[in-house]
Design an enzyme around this catalytic site. Structure first.
Site, PDB file in Angstrom:
ATOM      1  CB  SER A 296      43.414  62.393  30.705  1.00  0.00           C
ATOM      2  OG  SER A 296      44.113  63.616  30.782  1.00  0.00           O
TER       3      SER A 296
ATOM      4  CE1 TYR B 282      40.628  63.693  35.320  1.00  0.00           C
ATOM      5  CE2 TYR B 282      42.744  64.346  34.405  1.00  0.00           C
ATOM      6  CZ  TYR B 282      41.405  64.073  34.235  1.00  0.00           C
ATOM      7  OH  TYR B 282      40.834  64.163  32.994  1.00  0.00           O
TER       8      TYR B 282
END
Length: 287
Positions: A179, A192
């Site tokens: 990400s 995350y």
């Protein structure tokens, strides 16, 4: 972004219960690109975790258009998984769907064994399953949430890869989904983002480990992409403006990310390993 820093409203506010259902999203994410396949993955077998919806669905359908048979591992989004299987089968390719919580090592091994039972090998492994919770206060991230996030987002990649590796032949490919948050951080997605940073290090280390076995290991680091993960994580107003703060001022579609996976999966990337492709709407990432 609009003048004064106000985010654009790009879609109507909406929320969902986690893990999110693609068939309930408005508008539905874009899955298909219009161009026909050209056989770049002919006779290959791909196992895609989190392949029921979002980026995983778009990758599954694109790989199928290019000639691959598909195995999809997912949690419990059964309707979405069946829809994706139907899309794959419409291309003329075979597909199986495998439900199970990949935060458990036994389910990771089971997903691999069911793929091998059906197809006999795994040429392409796409580790893509993920979840996140928004927590604005670092102190509010509980140990349970931290462990759950790592088990789903990182441990599953490790376990699925370990189980799959004996069945990946020379010339095989592993592609991991990281990400943009791994590179620039996220103040409200700290756990995350940490898992996504771990995936970057895992990918680079594994690529060096497997290079003499002629197995390439790369990754994709998406920015804001319109998927069920978004609709099931943020409040309605944030979902409505999601993606408006990148240079392109919009969220990307899964169909705009999938070609990066195809490039890494096929022979076009034969000299690429240990690398990440950044599909993020124009945010400059030095990594």
């Amino acid at each position: 972004m609009q003048k004064g820093g106000k985010k654009k409203t790009l879609r109507k506010p909406q929320t969902q219960a986690r893990p999110g259902k693609e068939h309930k999203m408005q508008p539905r994410p874009e899955v298909h690109n219009e161009y026909p396949g050209s056989g770049r993955l002919k006779d290959k077998v791909a196992l895609i975790t989190g392949g029921d919806s979002g980026i995983g669905r778009a990758v599954a359908v694109l790989f199928a258009k290019e000639g691959a048979s598909i195995a999809i591992a997912y949690l419990n989004e059964h309707r979405d998984a069946r829809e994706t299987m139907g899309m794959v089968q419409e291309t003329g390719q075979d597909c199986i769907i495998i439900s199970g919580d990949l935060s458990k090592e036994a389910n990771c091994k089971s997903a691999v064994s069911k793929t091998i039972k059906k197809f006999g090998r795994i040429d392409i492994l796409v580790n893509n399953a993920a979840l996140h919770w928004e927590e604005k206060n670092f102190e509010d991230i509980t140990s349970d949430q931290l462990v759950t996030t790592f088990a789903n987002n990182f441990f599953s990649y490790f376990w699925v890869t370990q189980a799959a590796l004996p069945h990946i032949p020379e010339g095989g490919v592993i592609i991991n989904t990281s990400s943009v948050t791994a590179y620039r951080g996220s103040p409200s997605l700290i756990d995350y983002a940490s898992t996504k940073g771990a995936i970057v290090s895992f990918t680079r280390s594994l690529s060096a480990n497997l290079v003499k076995k002629k197995i390439r290991v790369n990754g994709v680091a998406p920015g804001p992409i319109w998927t069920p993960l978004i609709a099931s994580t943020f409040d309605g107003d944030k979902v409505a403006s999601f993606g408006s703060d990148v240079p392109m001022e919009r969220a990307g579609e899964p169909s705009e990310v999938a070609p990066a996976y195809l490039f890494l999966a096929c022979g076009d990337a034969s000299y690429v390993t240990g690398q990440f492709i950044h599909v993020n709407g124009g945010e400059i990432i030095n990594g």
